[in-house]
Design a protein around this motif. Sequence first.
Motif, short mmCIF file in Angstrom:
data_model
loop_
_atom_site.label_atom_id
_atom_site.label_comp_id
_atom_site.label_asym_id
_atom_site.label_seq_id
_atom_site.Cartn_x
_atom_site.Cartn_y
_atom_site.Cartn_z
N ALA A 48 1.09 -1.31 -0.06
CA ALA A 48 0.05 0.02 -0.02
C ALA A 48 0.88 1.27 -0.14
CB ALA A 48 -1.08 -0.21 1.06
N GLU A 50 3.91 1.48 -1.59
CA GLU A 50 4.43 1.46 -2.71
C GLU A 50 3.11 2.28 -3.71
OE1 GLU A 50 7.17 0.84 -4.33
OE2 GLU A 50 7.96 -0.98 -3.42
N LEU A 51 1.94 1.86 -3.39
CA LEU A 51 1.23 2.46 -4.20
C LEU A 51 0.95 4.10 -3.80
CD1 LEU A 51 -1.80 -0.39 -4.18
CD2 LEU A 51 -0.30 0.48 -5.98
N VAL A 56 -1.32 7.10 -5.88
CA VAL A 56 -2.65 6.40 -5.78
C VAL A 56 -3.53 7.10 -4.73
CG1 VAL A 56 -4.05 4.20 -5.29
CG2 VAL A 56 -1.98 4.26 -6.91
N ILE A 62 -6.95 0.23 -9.54
CA ILE A 62 -5.75 -0.56 -9.69
C ILE A 62 -5.87 -2.17 -10.29
CG2 ILE A 62 -3.50 -1.26 -8.47
CD1 ILE A 62 -4.12 1.70 -8.22
N VAL A 79 -4.49 -2.87 -1.95
CA VAL A 79 -5.32 -1.98 -2.75
C VAL A 79 -6.41 -1.29 -1.85
CG1 VAL A 79 -7.09 -1.60 -4.61
CG2 VAL A 79 -5.03 -2.90 -4.87
N ALA A 82 -4.86 1.20 0.41
CA ALA A 82 -4.45 2.53 -0.26
C ALA A 82 -5.62 3.40 -0.54
CB ALA A 82 -3.62 2.44 -1.59
N TYR A 86 -9.92 -2.45 -6.56
CA TYR A 86 -8.97 -3.62 -7.43
C TYR A 86 -9.76 -3.69 -8.79
CZ TYR A 86 -11.49 -7.58 -5.37
OH TYR A 86 -12.18 -8.51 -4.80
N ALA A 109 -2.56 2.26 -11.71
CA ALA A 109 -1.43 1.43 -11.77
C ALA A 109 -1.79 -0.05 -11.91
CB ALA A 109 -0.71 1.61 -10.40
N ILE A 111 -0.47 -4.06 -10.75
CA ILE A 111 0.14 -4.81 -9.77
C ILE A 111 0.09 -6.44 -10.67
CG2 ILE A 111 0.36 -6.06 -7.58
CD1 ILE A 111 -1.42 -4.24 -6.37
#
Length: 590
Positions: A48, A50-51, A56, A62, A79, A82, A86, A109, A111
Amino acid sequence: MADPGREPLDALVRFRQAVRAHPDRIAVRAGEETLTFAELDRRTGALAGELASLGVARGDRIGVALGRGTRLVVALLAVWRAGAAYVPLDPQYPAERLEFMSRDAGIRALIAAEGTVPHASGVPRLDEPSGSVPDAPAAPPPDPRDPAYVLYTSGSTGRPKGVEVSRGGVAALLAALEAAGAYGPPPRVVAWNASVSFDASVQQWARVCRGDTVVVLSDEDRKDPARLAALLAAHGVDDLDLTPSHWELLRTALTAPRTGGRTLRLFMGGEAVPARTWREIAGSAGLEGWNLYGPTECTVDATAARMTGDTPHLGDALPGGRLYVLDDGLRPVPDGGEGELYLAGPRLAHGYAGRPGLTAERFVADPFGPPGTRMYRTGDRVRRRADGTLAYLGRADRQVKFRGFRMEPGEIEAVLCAHRDVSAAAVVVRDEGPAGERLVAYCVPAGGAVLSAARLREHAAAALPGFMVPSGYVPLDALPLTPNGKLDTAALPQPPDDGGTAERPAAAPDGPFEELIAAVWSEVLGQRRISAEDDFFALGGHSLMALRVVGRLKRNLGVVISVKEVYRHPRLRDLARHVESHNTPSPPPR
């Protein structure tokens, strides 16, 4: 357990409660890998983060393109952590479909596992957290209206449509299934069976948020009854979700006595439960069956029924939901009368992403509920029985359920009509008796073209998921129509039993192994002509039929192979060589 009298807690809030209460309990198990609740919390926090570092924000979408495993659970929870929604992107789908879904959803983004073919140009891509990014900052409490996921279902216009479901809908789903008694008190051990691309997966994997342990089933686990039975016993699985079609594959393994006399709770959905299956489960001392019904547009499940007695039914509305049986004028139908089922309540989806017109057509004002509320037109015909439960009577439109998958024939027809040799097409599900159901396409050639089943199959497979690719192709001079100009499906001819292979040069099975396997395929697939070059799955084979092939090979040849090996060697000649290499000492007589 949730209190049905209160606003249900968000799933992520419940997950954090489970982490605090039982940090060392196993949260997810996949093969040899396990994650405790504390470990799952740490990994979701890192991803999260990283997102968040990519910008984000709340409400973003995502893409998630991961296979079955612990990483998939980590990604879905990250997801949500964040504040985003998804969008499942099954790596097995054709690239063209994945690209469309990514663009249509506007993913922020992606994943995806390293080495996965990208299907979203210009979009940041993540795999595992790098370790240098801190956990996501504490997000404000989620609003029940925040999107949780966007799932793509078959669309009648030729393109899939994305259904956007809310965080409140997921919370209400978990609370309703608890209040109905379908979910036992945590902790339970739950097998995750459904593909993440289908809504049934939500009420399987999200069980981790209430403190349950989720056991992720691999494709091999799902297709091999003996292997699945061993896994359920080894991990003490309490709950398994499956379709009636999958039950046919697993029946013998699931009805066998369990260690210690444990009861396995089955959640069955995705298609109508046959009366024989209903009675079989209801009469089994080691099984407790639940029939769950609901469209994707209503957050997975709308009704629930314990499987008791002899007659299948849908039960009644889950707690917190409303349902109406209405006529064409939106008037309530008297009990015992047939009408269309409409659903309302907190589990209604927002609608179809980017399609306000279609959303307005299917999600209409609810004249029976509070001001400003909506109800969803399911297209399902039902009847209220004398005991208050609902009997399912079929569809009011052409939408079909095929082996548990919901699909619009119009989407398949549009793909076929995009082929230069096809001017018109109709796709139907045909019951082939012992061979089961299969998808058959009836095609009208364009400009005198000679249609090739192989080329049409290849064309369809490039744009559609495997379960939507017809196995039979029948050329017609024109599609039959009713007097009012609609497709007359009853007048479509029975497809020939050659699997649409008549245009190919016949490659007769050669040798004892090819001949024996061809005979088994002919029996299982219900087709008279089998070529040595035929592909089992292109002819309409599926996992249940593959299991029958395995059984007959064991009985007739004495060779034990797995369903996975049939998938690895789908061409008859290749499978025969593989079988022969395992049986060289004593080949069968010619």
